[in-house]
Design a protein around this motif. Structure first.
Motif, PDB file in Angstrom:
ATOM      1  N   PRO A  17      75.675  32.410 104.067  1.00  0.00           N
ATOM      2  CA  PRO A  17      75.286  30.987 104.433  1.00  0.00           C
ATOM      3  C   PRO A  17      74.113  30.496 105.009  1.00  0.00           C
ATOM      4  O   PRO A  17      73.644  31.425 105.962  1.00  0.00           O
ATOM      5  CB  PRO A  17      76.417  30.047 104.874  1.00  0.00           C
ATOM      6  N   ASP A  18      73.182  29.683 104.645  1.00  0.00           N
ATOM      7  CA  ASP A  18      71.804  29.194 105.089  1.00  0.00           C
ATOM      8  C   ASP A  18      72.125  27.799 105.758  1.00  0.00           C
ATOM      9  O   ASP A  18      71.796  27.099 104.870  1.00  0.00           O
ATOM     10  CB  ASP A  18      70.827  29.549 104.208  1.00  0.00           C
ATOM     11  N   PRO A  19      72.338  27.624 106.836  1.00  0.00           N
ATOM     12  CA  PRO A  19      72.699  26.283 107.392  1.00  0.00           C
ATOM     13  C   PRO A  19      71.315  25.206 107.302  1.00  0.00           C
ATOM     14  O   PRO A  19      71.387  24.092 107.102  1.00  0.00           O
ATOM     15  CB  PRO A  19      72.890  26.393 109.068  1.00  0.00           C
ATOM     16  N   LYS A  20      70.251  25.880 107.307  1.00  0.00           N
ATOM     17  CA  LYS A  20      69.034  25.284 106.986  1.00  0.00           C
ATOM     18  C   LYS A  20      68.832  24.557 105.754  1.00  0.00           C
ATOM     19  O   LYS A  20      68.540  23.225 105.481  1.00  0.00           O
ATOM     20  CB  LYS A  20      67.754  26.201 107.504  1.00  0.00           C
ATOM     21  N   LYS A  21      69.182  25.300 104.784  1.00  0.00           N
ATOM     22  CA  LYS A  21      69.370  24.755 103.361  1.00  0.00           C
ATOM     23  C   LYS A  21      70.311  23.473 103.265  1.00  0.00           C
ATOM     24  O   LYS A  21      69.835  22.617 102.699  1.00  0.00           O
ATOM     25  CB  LYS A  21      69.459  25.686 102.321  1.00  0.00           C
ATOM     26  N   PHE A  22      71.322  23.673 103.825  1.00  0.00           N
ATOM     27  CA  PHE A  22      72.453  22.533 103.809  1.00  0.00           C
ATOM     28  C   PHE A  22      71.640  21.063 104.635  1.00  0.00           C
ATOM     29  O   PHE A  22      71.507  20.278 104.145  1.00  0.00           O
ATOM     30  CB  PHE A  22      73.617  22.894 104.433  1.00  0.00           C
ATOM     31  N   ALA A  23      70.975  21.458 105.759  1.00  0.00           N
ATOM     32  CA  ALA A  23      70.554  20.524 106.588  1.00  0.00           C
ATOM     33  C   ALA A  23      69.394  19.491 105.645  1.00  0.00           C
ATOM     34  O   ALA A  23      69.236  18.615 105.549  1.00  0.00           O
ATOM     35  CB  ALA A  23      69.958  20.940 107.743  1.00  0.00           C
ATOM     36  N   GLU A  24      68.469  20.559 104.894  1.00  0.00           N
ATOM     37  CA  GLU A  24      67.417  20.173 104.164  1.00  0.00           C
ATOM     38  C   GLU A  24      67.887  19.185 103.036  1.00  0.00           C
ATOM     39  O   GLU A  24      67.437  18.053 102.711  1.00  0.00           O
ATOM     40  CB  GLU A  24      66.486  21.120 103.640  1.00  0.00           C
TER      41      GLU A  24
END
Length: 93
Positions: free
Chosen positions: A77-84
């Motif tokens: 998982p990439d939390p940055k992508k979800f935040a974006e």
């Protein structure tokens, strides 16, 4: 995590847990569900190459034909992508 194969029901939590542990996975869908979200999820994940799926009646046949080396590793998982994505959807971007 020394498992050769995990056989599980096709619930979203069970699927994601096994995939994040990088374990090969065969999910068995519950055909009696009114809105068969398990089958929809299993089909989509299988289409991407992350798991195999079957129903109860087909489990023996599926077990005899599995190619575990043909499965792809589920990406971390990439939390940055979800935040974006969230920022874009709520209009912050």
């Amino acid at each position: 995590s020394s498992s050769t194969l995990v056989i599980s029901h096709a619930g979203a939590g069970s699927i994601t847990e096994a995939l994040h542990l990088k374990l090969p996975l065969l999910v068995v869908v519950n055909e009696t569900l009114m809105d068969n979200h398990q089958e929809e999820l299993a089909e989509a994940m299988a289409k991407e190459g992350y798991l195999y799926w079957t129903d109860v009646k087909g489990i023996l046949g599926k077990l005899s034909s599995l190619d575990l080396k043909g499965l792809k590793q589920y990406p971390a998982p990439d939390p940055k992508k979800f935040a974006e994505l969230l920022d874009k959807e709520v209009g912050f971007m």
